[in-house]
Design a protein around this motif. Sequence first.
Motif, PDB file in Angstrom:
ATOM      1  N   VAL A  51      46.143  25.013  45.887  1.00 31.35           N
ATOM      2  CA  VAL A  51      45.552  26.269  46.330  1.00 31.35           C
ATOM      3  C   VAL A  51      46.408  27.363  45.710  1.00 31.35           C
ATOM      4  O   VAL A  51      47.642  27.293  45.741  1.00 31.35           O
ATOM      5  N   ILE A  52      45.753  28.349  45.118  1.00 33.79           N
ATOM      6  CA  ILE A  52      46.456  29.393  44.374  1.00 33.79           C
ATOM      7  C   ILE A  52      46.091  30.750  44.959  1.00 33.79           C
ATOM      8  O   ILE A  52      44.908  31.039  45.167  1.00 33.79           O
ATOM      9  N   ALA A  53      47.089  31.580  45.220  1.00 33.44           N
ATOM     10  CA  ALA A  53      46.866  32.958  45.657  1.00 33.44           C
ATOM     11  C   ALA A  53      47.345  33.873  44.540  1.00 33.44           C
ATOM     12  O   ALA A  53      48.425  33.675  43.979  1.00 33.44           O
ATOM     13  N   VAL A  54      46.522  34.862  44.194  1.00 30.03           N
ATOM     14  CA  VAL A  54      46.849  35.777  43.108  1.00 30.03           C
ATOM     15  C   VAL A  54      46.655  37.212  43.602  1.00 30.03           C
ATOM     16  O   VAL A  54      45.608  37.543  44.146  1.00 30.03           O
ATOM     17  N   ALA A  55      47.686  38.045  43.407  1.00 30.67           N
ATOM     18  CA  ALA A  55      47.638  39.449  43.815  1.00 30.67           C
ATOM     19  C   ALA A  55      47.572  40.345  42.585  1.00 30.67           C
ATOM     20  O   ALA A  55      48.340  40.161  41.638  1.00 30.67           O
ATOM     21  N   LYS A  56      46.656  41.307  42.622  1.00 31.84           N
ATOM     22  CA  LYS A  56      46.539  42.298  41.552  1.00 31.84           C
ATOM     23  C   LYS A  56      47.058  43.622  42.116  1.00 31.84           C
ATOM     24  O   LYS A  56      46.568  44.103  43.139  1.00 31.84           O
ATOM     25  N   MET A  57      48.055  44.202  41.460  1.00 31.71           N
ATOM     26  CA  MET A  57      48.707  45.422  41.918  1.00 31.71           C
ATOM     27  C   MET A  57      48.082  46.658  41.253  1.00 31.71           C
ATOM     28  O   MET A  57      47.437  46.550  40.211  1.00 31.71           O
ATOM     29  N   SER A  58      48.316  47.823  41.849  1.00 28.29           N
ATOM     30  CA  SER A  58      47.745  49.068  41.328  1.00 28.29           C
ATOM     31  C   SER A  58      48.285  49.430  39.945  1.00 28.29           C
ATOM     32  O   SER A  58      47.607  50.117  39.183  1.00 28.29           O
ATOM     33  N   ASP A  59      49.478  48.951  39.586  1.00 28.50           N
ATOM     34  CA  ASP A  59      50.041  49.243  38.265  1.00 28.50           C
ATOM     35  C   ASP A  59      49.583  48.245  37.197  1.00 28.50           C
ATOM     36  O   ASP A  59      50.031  48.288  36.060  1.00 28.50           O
TER      37      ASP A  59
END
Length: 151
Positions: A124-132
């Motif tokens: 299971v993979i969690a990926v976060a996309k940041m505002s920068d």
Amino acid sequence: MNMTRRQIFALSAGAATYGLFAFAPSRAFASVEATEEALAAFTGGTEPQTGTITLTAPEIAENGNTVPISVSVESPMTEESYVESVTILAEGNPNPEVATFHFTPMSGSATATTRIRLAQTQNVIAVAKMSDGSVYSDRKEVKVTIGGCGG
């Protein structure tokens, strides 16, 4: 052509059996390539870094029908620096894209908890996309003892 009852029954049974197998749903699972494609689509091709995001999942799931998953991302959650979205991917499910959570600076924190269905033991993979534009990921292998998708 004259057929006996036995011949008619045999043909009917054969046709019914064929019908069962011809229309039985297949248990296709996503490939690692499909997961990588979904990851690339989410990140826009940016290579995820480690750190900043934490995925919490059980090492062993007694029942794949309801596996608790939590994600949290370290971020000040200000107008200048915040988490835009987090997606959860499961490599072995028919569709690897399980859930996506969207955040704004008004969210206060970038955390989410849900329950997902896992068809089999898988990453299971969690990926976060940041505002920068930066991207972070974390992954855990979850061993499923009873399949959640009919297994």
